[in-house]
Design a protein around this motif. Sequence first.
Motif, PDB file in Angstrom:
ATOM      1  N   GLU A   1       1.925   1.949  18.924  1.00 46.14           N
ATOM      2  CA  GLU A   1       0.780   2.510  18.211  1.00 46.14           C
ATOM      3  C   GLU A   1       1.243   3.390  17.047  1.00 46.14           C
ATOM      4  O   GLU A   1       0.710   3.312  15.939  1.00 46.14           O
ATOM      5  N   LYS A   2       2.234   4.238  17.313  1.00 44.09           N
ATOM      6  CA  LYS A   2       2.752   5.127  16.281  1.00 44.09           C
ATOM      7  C   LYS A   2       3.369   4.328  15.133  1.00 44.09           C
ATOM      8  O   LYS A   2       3.142   4.623  13.952  1.00 44.09           O
ATOM      9  N   HIS A   3       4.134   3.277  15.477  1.00 42.92           N
ATOM     10  CA  HIS A   3       4.784   2.462  14.452  1.00 42.92           C
ATOM     11  C   HIS A   3       3.739   1.750  13.581  1.00 42.92           C
ATOM     12  O   HIS A   3       3.873   1.685  12.355  1.00 42.92           O
TER      13      HIS A   3
ATOM     14  N   GLN B   1       2.522  -5.387  16.634  1.00 49.22           N
ATOM     15  CA  GLN B   1       3.108  -4.327  17.453  1.00 49.22           C
ATOM     16  C   GLN B   1       4.121  -4.889  18.450  1.00 49.22           C
ATOM     17  O   GLN B   1       5.172  -4.291  18.694  1.00 49.22           O
TER      18      GLN B   1
ATOM     19  N   ALA C   1      -0.033   3.449   7.047  1.00 49.22           N
ATOM     20  CA  ALA C   1      -0.012   4.580   6.117  1.00 49.22           C
ATOM     21  C   ALA C   1       0.869   4.269   4.908  1.00 49.22           C
ATOM     22  O   ALA C   1       0.525   4.622   3.772  1.00 49.22           O
ATOM     23  N   GLU C   2       1.982   3.593   5.151  1.00 51.99           N
ATOM     24  CA  GLU C   2       2.866   3.206   4.050  1.00 51.99           C
ATOM     25  C   GLU C   2       2.176   2.205   3.132  1.00 51.99           C
ATOM     26  O   GLU C   2       2.276   2.292   1.902  1.00 51.99           O
TER      27      GLU C   2
ATOM     28  N   THR D   1       7.905  -3.946  16.449  1.00 58.82           N
ATOM     29  CA  THR D   1       8.132  -2.525  16.719  1.00 58.82           C
ATOM     30  C   THR D   1       9.532  -2.314  17.278  1.00 58.82           C
ATOM     31  O   THR D   1       9.879  -2.886  18.324  1.00 58.82           O
TER      32      THR D   1
ATOM     33  N   GLN E   1       4.797   4.052  21.379  1.00 61.56           N
ATOM     34  CA  GLN E   1       5.715   3.781  20.272  1.00 61.56           C
ATOM     35  C   GLN E   1       5.137   2.709  19.341  1.00 61.56           C
ATOM     36  O   GLN E   1       5.219   2.819  18.116  1.00 61.56           O
TER      37      GLN E   1
ATOM     38  N   ARG F   1      -0.281   4.023   0.983  1.00 54.30           N
ATOM     39  CA  ARG F   1       0.390   4.748  -0.104  1.00 54.30           C
ATOM     40  C   ARG F   1       0.757   3.800  -1.234  1.00 54.30           C
ATOM     41  O   ARG F   1       0.520   4.085  -2.417  1.00 54.30           O
TER      42      ARG F   1
ATOM     43  N   ARG G   1       0.659   2.689  12.939  1.00 52.91           N
ATOM     44  CA  ARG G   1      -0.008   3.654  12.063  1.00 52.91           C
ATOM     45  C   ARG G   1       0.906   4.076  10.918  1.00 52.91           C
ATOM     46  O   ARG G   1       0.447   4.293   9.788  1.00 52.91           O
ATOM     47  N   GLN G   2       2.188   4.169  11.192  1.00 58.01           N
ATOM     48  CA  GLN G   2       3.133   4.501  10.117  1.00 58.01           C
ATOM     49  C   GLN G   2       3.167   3.390   9.063  1.00 58.01           C
ATOM     50  O   GLN G   2       3.194   3.657   7.858  1.00 58.01           O
ATOM     51  N   GLN G   3       3.177   2.149   9.538  1.00 63.58           N
ATOM     52  CA  GLN G   3       3.216   1.022   8.613  1.00 63.58           C
ATOM     53  C   GLN G   3       1.932   0.952   7.773  1.00 63.58           C
ATOM     54  O   GLN G   3       1.987   0.696   6.570  1.00 63.58           O
TER      55      GLN G   3
END
Length: 344
Positions: A263-265, A245, A271-272, A249, A261, A275, A267-269
């Motif tokens: 934390e959000k980044h 982070q 999630a990717e 980030t 920002q 997937r 979680r996005q990574q």
Amino acid sequence: MNKLPLIAGGALAACLAGYFGLSSYSSAQAEKRLEDWVYEHQLDDKLSWSKVSASPFGSSLSIHDITFDVGGKEPLLRAAELHISEVISDEQRSRMRLRLQGIEADQQAMGGLRQLGQMGGFNRQLNQATRFAPAVNTGLREMPAFNLALFVDIDDDDSSLVTELELELPELFSTRLHYQLNGLRNLNRELQRFTDNLADLQENPLLLVQETEDLALAMQRAELGSLQVSLRDLGMLKRSAALYQRYNTPLDPTAGSADKQREKHLRQQVAEQQRECSEELGRLPRGLEDTCELLGQLALGEIRGLSLSLEPEERVRLSDLERLDSPARINRLLDRLNPQLESL
């Protein structure tokens, strides 16, 4: 005056004196045998210790302050204590439990972890983001003293081999491996014969190769009885995620809190990665359906670890693991293994 307490106290003192007397004798005998073993294996100038202590009846042995030095800048290995127990050694069975406490390895071990960290979370020298892989980024400058335990039980009566391995790296992770192999006829006798003749075999390379191949073939015919392996985070994933982070980030000064920002980044990574994991693995067999989700939870620190168990419902030989030449065969084998992946 009631003499019962005095008599009881005297009996206890006599028992304790006898115990420690026997223990001292056993320790002296054990240290003599250890010195003989070191001499026979030409380790006099490499292996040293401060003290040997043994139980009175030989059920356990402890060797303290062990140092293994091969002549480098620092000892290759140190250990505060090696504890040996549950020893059986006869024609039918070999069993032993070893516990090494307070192991200190040389800096090459830590260097290897740093290289893995550069492959994973971040690379400070290049100041660039790399693929998110927090599980290999330790965030530590020095390797902490760690603990290792090993248990082996080879039983010719049951034709079985049971092995347990536990590794605890404080501030990093702990892992445990337990498995049982069946259908190993006379493995204990074969290993004892191999060990007894090793000196002669080493003088005859061709015979040594043949004996080694025979043991390998015997292991291939073995059947997997069960297997459990677990990994528990002891702080490594939390530090790794924090490092990721901090250094990976892309912050926007107009977007509010930097921590939010980051934390959000993260979680996005994750999630990717989940997937991509699902796309690469496709439909997973029964018991492994939640693999990608659990890996994501582990990376985010929402669970402390993972445990995988295999309890074959039908016969699975080790040689079957070498013939995975098609997706259909892999799926059939996985069904036989009956895998179960769970969070800790």
